[in-house]
Design a protein around this motif. Structure first.
Motif, short mmCIF file in Angstrom:
data_model
loop_
_atom_site.label_atom_id
_atom_site.label_comp_id
_atom_site.label_asym_id
_atom_site.label_seq_id
_atom_site.Cartn_x
_atom_site.Cartn_y
_atom_site.Cartn_z
N UNK A 1 0.83 -1.20 0.00
CA UNK A 1 0.00 0.00 0.00
C UNK A 1 0.86 1.25 0.00
N UNK B 1 2.15 1.84 -3.44
CA UNK B 1 1.08 2.33 -4.31
C UNK B 1 0.81 3.81 -4.05
N UNK B 2 0.87 4.18 -2.77
CA UNK B 2 0.67 5.60 -2.45
C UNK B 2 1.75 6.45 -3.13
N UNK C 1 0.86 6.77 -6.73
CA UNK C 1 -0.26 7.73 -6.91
C UNK C 1 0.26 9.16 -6.78
N UNK D 1 -0.19 11.31 -10.32
CA UNK D 1 -1.54 11.85 -10.46
C UNK D 1 -1.57 13.12 -11.32
N UNK E 1 -10.64 14.15 -13.06
CA UNK E 1 -10.28 13.54 -11.78
C UNK E 1 -11.03 12.21 -11.61
N UNK F 1 -9.18 9.65 -13.68
CA UNK F 1 -7.91 9.24 -13.05
C UNK F 1 -8.17 8.30 -11.88
N UNK F 2 -9.22 8.60 -11.14
CA UNK F 2 -9.55 7.74 -9.99
C UNK F 2 -9.88 6.32 -10.46
N UNK G 1 -6.72 4.59 -11.73
CA UNK G 1 -5.85 4.10 -10.65
C UNK G 1 -6.41 2.83 -10.01
N UNK G 2 -7.73 2.76 -9.91
CA UNK G 2 -8.27 1.54 -9.31
C UNK G 2 -8.01 0.34 -10.22
N UNK H 1 -4.21 -0.47 -9.94
CA UNK H 1 -3.91 -1.18 -8.69
C UNK H 1 -4.17 -2.68 -8.85
#
Lengths: 100, 192
Positions: free
Chosen positions: B13, B16-17, B20, B24, B42, B45-46, B49-50, B53
């Motif tokens: 995690x 991944x942060x 991001x 971003x 936005x 992008x969200x 990213x999901x 991941x």
């Protein structure tokens, strides 16, 4: 008067562009993309470049086309300037949503 | 930036942060070029990213991480664009060059003022460019954005949009020609 002179010049060009090994401005237009990407076969490239030498309108047109392209590509620079402007709540939302 | 290279890499995690935070900004910029809307960008992008991941374990390092992630955000933005009702479909023909019956160019030619490369990168010119690019009809604008600004190949653009390569080339040339027409007043006035 200027308009009449331009019309006459175009008529003369129209005759010249029908000579063997010549293309019209309209055909020149169709080859621009391939020319800039170096995808024209050698014979066609020679014809394209010959037109470029004899046609001032197309020379000026191509210069403006290239300037347009360079300016469009320059907009990529915004990536750098956006680096600092990502809101923390967007980062938080992305991290919270990653498992959804 | 963390760049996993094989399937055996695991992404915590924390990693991944870091991914991001490091990516971003440019991903929002990519989405915004396509969608012309910050809030929708936005969202794109969200979602991207999901999906990133969930797919990170499958990232094989054949391209760099940024190139790989670029595809996700482009696809999500295009998906959202297709759902939009306000699509700009103004006809492109009035923006294309004109020829007489002999095939000769009839546009009024003009000599470009000499400007430096730095000038093209100035804030003022980039603002003009963004505004004019957004005026292009969407089917042409998208091809220009993906090919000339995002630097995707013709094949990649064709695949992303479901078009033939020939069609991408035709649209790209028309988009550039139309953009040139829109920029002509600025070019004649020396602002570009």
């Amino acid at each position: 008067m200027k308009k009449a002179a331009q019309t006459l010049k175009r008529r003369m060009h129209g005759v010249m562009f029908r000579f063997p090994g010549m293309i019209t401005c309209n055909e020149f237009e169709d080859f621009i993309l391939a020319y800039l990407e170096d995808e024209l076969p050698p014979a066609r490239k020679r014809v394209f470049e010959l037109h470029l030498r004899v046609c001032r309108s197309c020379r000026l047109y191509l210069a403006a086309y290239k300037r347009t392209l360079a300016a469009a590509k320059a907009t990529r620079k915004d990536y750098d300037e956006l680096e600092a402007s990502v809101p923390e709540d967007l980062i938080a939302a992305i991290l919270a949503a990653k498992d959804s | 930036m963390i760049e996993p290279h094989s399937r055996s890499d695991t992404v915590s995690d924390l990693d991944f942060e870091e991914i991001v935070r490091g990516n971003t900004a440019w991903m929002v910029a990519v989405a915004q070029r396509i969608l012309k809307d910050r809030s929708l960008s936005e969202d794109a992008v969200q979602v991207a990213f999901s999906k990133i991941y969930r797919s990170l374990d499958g990232f094989e390092g054949r391209s760099n991480l940024r190139t790989w992630m670029h595809r996700f955000v482009v696809n999500e933005a295009l998906m959202l664009l297709r759902k939009q009702k306000r699509v700009n479909e103004r006809p492109i023909d009035p923006l294309l060059p004109e020829f007489d019956r002999n095939g000769c160019r009839v546009d009024d030619p003009f000599t470009l003022p000499i400007t430096s490369e730095d000038h093209l990168h100035s804030r003022q010119v980039r603002d003009i460019m963004k505004e004019k690019i957004e005026e292009l009809p969407d089917p042409y604008r998208i091809v220009l954005v993906l090919r000339d600004i995002e630097e995707m190949s013709t094949i990649e653009v064709a695949e992303a949009l479901g078009l033939s390569e020939a069609n991408v080339k035709v649209r790209l040339h028309r988009a550039r020609a139309a953009l040139k027409k829109l920029l002509e007043p600025m070019m004649r006035g020396g602002a570009l």
